[in-house]
Design a protein around this motif. Sequence first.
Motif, PDB file in Angstrom:
ATOM      1  N   ASP A   1       0.860  -1.176   0.000  1.00 24.10           N
ATOM      2  CA  ASP A   1       0.000   0.000   0.000  1.00 24.10           C
ATOM      3  C   ASP A   1       0.897   1.227   0.000  1.00 24.10           C
ATOM      4  O   ASP A   1       1.617   1.478   0.973  1.00 24.10           O
ATOM      5  CB  ASP A   1      -0.901  -0.014   1.240  1.00 24.10           C
ATOM      6  CG  ASP A   1      -1.779   1.228   1.333  1.00 24.10           C
ATOM      7  OD1 ASP A   1      -2.146   1.781   0.275  1.00 24.10           O
ATOM      8  OD2 ASP A   1      -2.088   1.651   2.461  1.00 24.10           O
ATOM      9  N   LEU A   2       0.897   1.966  -1.109  1.00 22.57           N
ATOM     10  CA  LEU A   2       1.690   3.190  -1.177  1.00 22.57           C
ATOM     11  C   LEU A   2       1.051   4.206  -0.235  1.00 22.57           C
ATOM     12  O   LEU A   2      -0.113   4.558  -0.403  1.00 22.57           O
ATOM     13  CB  LEU A   2       1.746   3.720  -2.612  1.00 22.57           C
ATOM     14  CG  LEU A   2       2.818   4.768  -2.912  1.00 22.57           C
ATOM     15  CD1 LEU A   2       3.153   4.785  -4.395  1.00 22.57           C
ATOM     16  CD2 LEU A   2       2.411   6.147  -2.457  1.00 22.57           C
ATOM     17  N   ASN A   3       1.810   4.652   0.760  1.00 24.20           N
ATOM     18  CA  ASN A   3       1.276   5.540   1.792  1.00 24.20           C
ATOM     19  C   ASN A   3       1.418   7.008   1.418  1.00 24.20           C
ATOM     20  O   ASN A   3       0.452   7.757   1.426  1.00 24.20           O
ATOM     21  CB  ASN A   3       1.992   5.261   3.118  1.00 24.20           C
ATOM     22  CG  ASN A   3       1.472   6.116   4.247  1.00 24.20           C
ATOM     23  OD1 ASN A   3       0.274   6.264   4.421  1.00 24.20           O
ATOM     24  ND2 ASN A   3       2.380   6.703   5.017  1.00 24.20           N
ATOM     25  N   ARG A   4       2.634   7.431   1.067  1.00 26.62           N
ATOM     26  CA  ARG A   4       2.882   8.832   0.721  1.00 26.62           C
ATOM     27  C   ARG A   4       4.273   8.969   0.129  1.00 26.62           C
ATOM     28  O   ARG A   4       5.095   8.058   0.208  1.00 26.62           O
ATOM     29  CB  ARG A   4       2.756   9.732   1.951  1.00 26.62           C
ATOM     30  CG  ARG A   4       3.776   9.419   3.032  1.00 26.62           C
ATOM     31  CD  ARG A   4       3.643  10.301   4.245  1.00 26.62           C
ATOM     32  NE  ARG A   4       4.638   9.935   5.243  1.00 26.62           N
ATOM     33  CZ  ARG A   4       4.930  10.652   6.306  1.00 26.62           C
ATOM     34  NH1 ARG A   4       4.301  11.785   6.532  1.00 26.62           N
ATOM     35  NH2 ARG A   4       5.853  10.258   7.161  1.00 26.62           N
ATOM     36  N   VAL A   5       4.522  10.141  -0.449  1.00 28.24           N
ATOM     37  CA  VAL A   5       5.829  10.494  -1.003  1.00 28.24           C
ATOM     38  C   VAL A   5       6.392  11.642  -0.182  1.00 28.24           C
ATOM     39  O   VAL A   5       5.674  12.593   0.139  1.00 28.24           O
ATOM     40  CB  VAL A   5       5.690  10.903  -2.487  1.00 28.24           C
ATOM     41  CG1 VAL A   5       6.944  11.607  -2.978  1.00 28.24           C
ATOM     42  CG2 VAL A   5       5.382   9.687  -3.348  1.00 28.24           C
ATOM     43  N   LEU A   6       7.670  11.539   0.160  1.00 27.30           N
ATOM     44  CA  LEU A   6       8.349  12.583   0.926  1.00 27.30           C
ATOM     45  C   LEU A   6       9.538  13.117   0.131  1.00 27.30           C
ATOM     46  O   LEU A   6      10.415  12.338  -0.258  1.00 27.30           O
ATOM     47  CB  LEU A   6       8.865  12.030   2.259  1.00 27.30           C
ATOM     48  CG  LEU A   6       7.859  11.337   3.174  1.00 27.30           C
ATOM     49  CD1 LEU A   6       8.580  10.707   4.363  1.00 27.30           C
ATOM     50  CD2 LEU A   6       6.808  12.316   3.653  1.00 27.30           C
ATOM     51  N   ILE A   7       9.566  14.410  -0.127  1.00 33.72           N
ATOM     52  CA  ILE A   7      10.765  15.040  -0.694  1.00 33.72           C
ATOM     53  C   ILE A   7      11.612  15.446   0.503  1.00 33.72           C
ATOM     54  O   ILE A   7      11.200  16.278   1.319  1.00 33.72           O
ATOM     55  CB  ILE A   7      10.414  16.228  -1.598  1.00 33.72           C
ATOM     56  CG1 ILE A   7       9.574  15.733  -2.779  1.00 33.72           C
ATOM     57  CG2 ILE A   7      11.684  16.925  -2.088  1.00 33.72           C
ATOM     58  CD1 ILE A   7       9.075  16.808  -3.702  1.00 33.72           C
ATOM     59  N   THR A   8      12.770  14.818   0.615  1.00 34.43           N
ATOM     60  CA  THR A   8      13.519  14.889   1.868  1.00 34.43           C
ATOM     61  C   THR A   8      14.749  15.786   1.852  1.00 34.43           C
ATOM     62  O   THR A   8      15.188  16.240   2.906  1.00 34.43           O
ATOM     63  CB  THR A   8      13.980  13.479   2.267  1.00 34.43           C
ATOM     64  OG1 THR A   8      14.766  12.930   1.198  1.00 34.43           O
ATOM     65  CG2 THR A   8      12.786  12.576   2.541  1.00 34.43           C
ATOM     66  N   ASP A   9      15.330  16.020   0.661  1.00 37.06           N
ATOM     67  CA  ASP A   9      16.599  16.758   0.660  1.00 37.06           C
ATOM     68  C   ASP A   9      16.867  17.358  -0.704  1.00 37.06           C
ATOM     69  O   ASP A   9      16.269  16.956  -1.718  1.00 37.06           O
ATOM     70  CB  ASP A   9      17.747  15.819   1.041  1.00 37.06           C
ATOM     71  CG  ASP A   9      18.830  16.541   1.832  1.00 37.06           C
ATOM     72  OD1 ASP A   9      18.893  17.792   1.778  1.00 37.06           O
ATOM     73  OD2 ASP A   9      19.631  15.869   2.492  1.00 37.06           O
ATOM     74  N   PHE A  10      17.783  18.320  -0.725  1.00 36.49           N
ATOM     75  CA  PHE A  10      18.265  18.953  -1.960  1.00 36.49           C
ATOM     76  C   PHE A  10      19.744  19.219  -1.769  1.00 36.49           C
ATOM     77  O   PHE A  10      20.126  20.054  -0.954  1.00 36.49           O
ATOM     78  CB  PHE A  10      17.506  20.256  -2.221  1.00 36.49           C
ATOM     79  CG  PHE A  10      17.943  20.960  -3.484  1.00 36.49           C
ATOM     80  CD1 PHE A  10      17.591  20.466  -4.728  1.00 36.49           C
ATOM     81  CD2 PHE A  10      18.692  22.123  -3.420  1.00 36.49           C
ATOM     82  CE1 PHE A  10      17.983  21.118  -5.888  1.00 36.49           C
ATOM     83  CE2 PHE A  10      19.089  22.783  -4.573  1.00 36.49           C
ATOM     84  CZ  PHE A  10      18.737  22.275  -5.815  1.00 36.49           C
ATOM     85  N   LYS A  11      20.585  18.446  -2.485  1.00 35.14           N
ATOM     86  CA  LYS A  11      22.036  18.580  -2.341  1.00 35.14           C
ATOM     87  C   LYS A  11      22.677  18.667  -3.712  1.00 35.14           C
ATOM     88  O   LYS A  11      22.419  17.832  -4.583  1.00 35.14           O
ATOM     89  CB  LYS A  11      22.625  17.363  -1.614  1.00 35.14           C
ATOM     90  CG  LYS A  11      22.176  17.190  -0.180  1.00 35.14           C
ATOM     91  CD  LYS A  11      22.785  15.923   0.406  1.00 35.14           C
ATOM     92  CE  LYS A  11      22.305  15.670   1.811  1.00 35.14           C
ATOM     93  NZ  LYS A  11      22.783  14.368   2.323  1.00 35.14           N
ATOM     94  N   GLU A  12      23.531  19.667  -3.886  1.00 36.66           N
ATOM     95  CA  GLU A  12      24.313  19.842  -5.111  1.00 36.66           C
ATOM     96  C   GLU A  12      23.436  19.725  -6.352  1.00 36.66           C
ATOM     97  O   GLU A  12      23.772  19.074  -7.330  1.00 36.66           O
ATOM     98  CB  GLU A  12      25.452  18.817  -5.162  1.00 36.66           C
ATOM     99  CG  GLU A  12      26.433  18.978  -4.005  1.00 36.66           C
ATOM    100  CD  GLU A  12      27.530  17.941  -4.014  1.00 36.66           C
ATOM    101  OE1 GLU A  12      27.604  17.152  -4.975  1.00 36.66           O
ATOM    102  OE2 GLU A  12      28.316  17.918  -3.052  1.00 36.66           O
ATOM    103  N   GLY A  13      22.282  20.383  -6.303  1.00 36.18           N
ATOM    104  CA  GLY A  13      21.410  20.417  -7.469  1.00 36.18           C
ATOM    105  C   GLY A  13      20.529  19.195  -7.646  1.00 36.18           C
ATOM    106  O   GLY A  13      19.844  19.078  -8.657  1.00 36.18           O
TER     107      GLY A  13
END
Length: 196
Positions: free
Chosen positions: A76-88
């Motif tokens: 069961d796909l629960n959710r998507v998390l955008i967790t970080d942004f590094k070096e583009g």
Amino acid sequence: MNDYLKLSIVSVSPSSVGASSFILLLQSEEFPNLRFPIVIGNQEAQAISVYLEQIQTSRPLTHDLFIQVIEKSNLDLNRVLITDFKEGIFYAKIEFFQDGVLIELDARPSDSIALALRVQKNIYIKESLLKSICIPDEEEEEMEEDLSFSVDIPVYQPRNISLADLEDLLQKALLEENYEEAARLRDQIEVLNNQK
């Protein structure tokens, strides 16, 4: 969940950086003035746009096929998390439940979002991350006029860099699995090759 904000899609637009690059513009649902772009590839843009525009395809696209695999695997796909942004590079995780056990998979945000849309699950981002990468209002106006805008991702101009250097950067991007950057570099290499 207190440190995460729910996201919605504002638009998917072609980028002038390269023929195979698109800008996915996301915004916070709680704070609509907090927006940020992600540069995505042609296939991911197509997968997202097909769903948003409710286009019926004759055969399942890759993301549709993956959803079928998920459903057949008792996940069961629960959710998507955008967790970080590094070096583009943006980083994301997809949360699944299988028999009550939480499973997290690393994934590109573009693929994660394409999957979440298909099962109508939410997309979230760390609040601190969103506030650090959001576009100021004046820059958003410029972005709407020039779709080549991207957050902290260098745009390589053929006149400023040699073909050999571009090819080296392309190999580096591929090794780092930075496919958005690789697509942009590939387009620049094609431009230089066509000028010969």
